[in-house]
Enzyme design. Structure first.
Site, short mmCIF file in Angstrom:
data_model
loop_
_atom_site.label_atom_id
_atom_site.label_comp_id
_atom_site.label_asym_id
_atom_site.label_seq_id
_atom_site.Cartn_x
_atom_site.Cartn_y
_atom_site.Cartn_z
N GLY A 24 0.83 -1.21 0.00
CA GLY A 24 0.00 0.00 0.00
C GLY A 24 0.86 1.26 0.00
O GLY A 24 1.90 1.29 0.65
N ARG A 29 1.08 -4.93 -5.91
CA ARG A 29 1.15 -6.20 -5.18
C ARG A 29 1.51 -7.23 -6.24
O ARG A 29 0.89 -7.30 -7.29
CB ARG A 29 -0.18 -6.51 -4.50
CG ARG A 29 -0.49 -5.44 -3.46
CD ARG A 29 -1.47 -5.89 -2.39
NE ARG A 29 -1.28 -5.11 -1.18
CZ ARG A 29 -1.88 -3.94 -0.93
NH1 ARG A 29 -2.70 -3.42 -1.82
NH2 ARG A 29 -1.67 -3.31 0.19
N ASP A 52 4.97 -5.13 6.20
CA ASP A 52 5.39 -6.49 6.54
C ASP A 52 5.42 -7.44 5.35
O ASP A 52 6.32 -8.25 5.21
CB ASP A 52 4.40 -7.08 7.56
CG ASP A 52 4.86 -6.81 8.98
OD1 ASP A 52 6.04 -6.49 9.16
OD2 ASP A 52 4.01 -6.93 9.88
N THR A 96 3.87 2.64 5.81
CA THR A 96 2.45 2.27 5.80
C THR A 96 1.69 3.22 6.71
O THR A 96 2.19 3.59 7.78
CB THR A 96 2.21 0.81 6.27
OG1 THR A 96 0.82 0.67 6.62
CG2 THR A 96 3.02 0.44 7.49
N ASP A 134 -0.86 2.54 8.38
CA ASP A 134 -1.51 1.82 9.49
C ASP A 134 -0.65 1.69 10.75
O ASP A 134 -1.15 1.29 11.79
CB ASP A 134 -1.91 0.41 9.05
CG ASP A 134 -3.02 0.44 8.02
OD1 ASP A 134 -3.80 1.40 8.04
OD2 ASP A 134 -3.08 -0.49 7.18
N ASP A 192 1.32 -0.58 11.47
CA ASP A 192 1.14 -1.96 11.97
C ASP A 192 2.37 -2.84 11.74
O ASP A 192 2.24 -4.02 11.46
CB ASP A 192 -0.10 -2.58 11.29
CG ASP A 192 0.02 -2.63 9.79
OD1 ASP A 192 0.97 -2.04 9.24
OD2 ASP A 192 -0.83 -3.27 9.14
N ARG A 217 -7.18 -2.40 8.97
CA ARG A 217 -7.89 -3.68 8.88
C ARG A 217 -7.58 -4.56 10.08
O ARG A 217 -8.44 -5.23 10.62
CB ARG A 217 -7.49 -4.41 7.59
CG ARG A 217 -8.64 -4.50 6.60
CD ARG A 217 -8.18 -5.05 5.30
NE ARG A 217 -7.11 -4.25 4.75
CZ ARG A 217 -6.18 -4.69 3.90
NH1 ARG A 217 -6.20 -5.94 3.50
NH2 ARG A 217 -5.26 -3.90 3.43
P1 ADP Z 1 2.66 -4.45 2.57
O1 ADP Z 1 4.11 -4.41 2.23
O2 ADP Z 1 2.05 -3.09 2.63
O3 ADP Z 1 2.41 -5.30 3.80
P2 ADP Z 1 1.58 -6.60 0.89
O4 ADP Z 1 1.30 -7.51 2.04
O5 ADP Z 1 0.54 -6.46 -0.15
O6 ADP Z 1 1.93 -5.12 1.34
O7 ADP Z 1 2.94 -7.11 0.19
C1 ADP Z 1 3.48 -6.46 -0.91
C2 ADP Z 1 4.16 -7.46 -1.82
O8 ADP Z 1 5.21 -8.13 -1.14
C3 ADP Z 1 3.30 -8.60 -2.34
O9 ADP Z 1 2.52 -8.28 -3.43
C4 ADP Z 1 4.33 -9.63 -2.73
O10 ADP Z 1 4.92 -9.33 -3.98
C5 ADP Z 1 5.35 -9.46 -1.63
N1 ADP Z 1 5.07 -10.45 -0.59
C6 ADP Z 1 4.13 -10.40 0.35
N2 ADP Z 1 4.14 -11.50 1.13
C7 ADP Z 1 5.12 -12.27 0.64
C8 ADP Z 1 5.64 -13.56 1.01
N3 ADP Z 1 5.13 -14.27 2.02
N4 ADP Z 1 6.65 -14.05 0.26
C9 ADP Z 1 7.16 -13.35 -0.75
N5 ADP Z 1 6.72 -12.14 -1.14
C10 ADP Z 1 5.71 -11.60 -0.46
#
Ligand code: ADP
Length: 324
Positions: free
Chosen positions: A14, A75, A106, A128, A130, A132, A174
């Site tokens: 995000g 993503r 995360d 982020t 949030d 979080d 969330r």
């Molecule tokens: P944020 O970084 O804000 O938590 P996301 O959870 O959507 O956002 O994660 C962003 C991107 O990081 C995902 O689209 C993916 O490419 C990568 N990612 C997330 N989780 C994993 C994972 N368990 N293993 C590998 N890549 C991941």
């Protein structure tokens, strides 16, 4: 350990106001230390697809005041596969990228950890709205989002007062109620509903509103974090039906993600961007930049991913007492 020569910088997950300030800081710090800096567009997808461009001091001119991210974000489901990771690694070689600064949450750190296992040197910067991320007290974008929500609450309160209404505001978060609990305090809310806490509508929402009315209140604010069961619209309906006070729901939505970053977000993003480059330059590998006790530090990536933080109980109590 070999010295790094070239940093790739990307934003992932995000978006958050202040990400541009962080990109700018990584680029300018990298150049200051004699490194090449490559901008990777659209998160990990851009690394897989080679959507990459060399950055100069001028590429990041005029962006510190802008919300969003000039590198855009995405993503990337492909990055979660072995094939995607291998492609990303191969593309990094093509562009001579030996280290990666990942600005995100995360989820993005998990992606960073996965590519680090293939030999990439990574550093994460928390971005982020949030707030979080377990390992850090501060995340880029959080302060701007809080101020955006606060501004909205104040505006809605003017009209709620005039019509003697109850406003039910749904704010982002969330899984984390950081925004919700803080703005319930700064916005003087009668009640706040958090994803971390089960709630009872009668006891936690309707009772404080009715008691407030009996003490002479003329308008009411209820904050609902988006992650809780029962959305703002249903809660507003119930308040109207059960108390006779007209309640209106407002869902702030993506307005909370945009806007010009606050001074705090700009300064913190600049400090964290510099720190990320200095950590890489001085041999740090697979680290996360964090802010704890007002100090910018770096932590081990694997350890950081295991760290959890809880919403401070004092804030929840403070919010309750202040709503009397
Ligand atoms: P944020 O970084 O804000 O938590 P996301 O959870 O959507 O956002 O994660 C962003 C991107 O990081 C995902 O689209 C993916 O490419 C990568 N990612 C997330 N989780 C994993 C994972 N368990 N293993 C590998 N890549 C991941």
């Amino acid at each position: 350990m070999s010295e790094i020569k070239s940093i790739g910088v990307l934003t992932s997950g995000g978006d958050a106001p202040g990400m541009n300030a962080a990109i700018r800081a990584v680029v300018r710090s990298g150049l200051y230390y004699g490194l090449r800096v490559m901008g990777i567009r659209k998160g990990f997808d851009g690394l897989i697809n080679g959507d990459i461009e060399e950055m100069t001091a001028r590429s990041v001119g005029d962006i510190i005041q802008r919300g969003g991210t000039i590198l855009q974000t995405a993503r990337s489901p492909q990055f979660k596969t072995e094939e995607g990771l291998n492609k990303a690694m191969a593309m990094a070689k093509v562009f001579g990228i030996d280290s990666l600064v990942v600005i995100g949450g995360d989820g993005s750190y998990r992606g960073a950890r996965d590519i680090s296992r293939l030999g990439m040197n990574v550093v994460g910067i928390p971005g982020t709205i949030d707030n979080d991320i377990g390992c850090t007290e501060y995340t880029i974008g959080y302060d701007t989002a809080l101020n955006t929500v606060q501004d909205a609450i104040d505006k809605i309160r003017d009209t709620a007062y005039s019509h003697e209404r109850c406003s039910v505001l749904e704010v982002m978060g969330r899984h984390a109620g950081y925004i919700a609990v803080n703005v319930s305090i700064s916005g003087g809310a009668e009640a706040v509903i958090l994803p971390e806490k089960p709630y009872d509508l009668d006891k936690d929402v309707l009772k404080p509103i009715i008691e407030g009315r009996n003490r002479g209140k003329r308008n009411y604010t209820v904050i609902v974090a988006e992650g809780v069961e029962g959305k703002a619209i249903e809660i507003a309906k119930e308040i109207t039906e059960k108390t006779g006070i007209e309640a209106r729901a407002t869902i702030l939505g993506h307005i909370q993600r945009g806007g010009s970053p606050t001074v705090q977000d700009r300064v913190m993003a600049s400090m964290m961007g510099l720190k990320a480059v200095e950590v890489l330059k001085s041999g740090g590998r697979n680290r996360i930049i964090a802010v704890n006790n007002n100090e910018v530090t770096d932590l081990d990536l694997e350890e950081a991913l295991k760290t959890k933080k809880d919403l401070p109980e004092e804030l929840i109590t403070l919010s309750k007492i202040m709503s009397l």
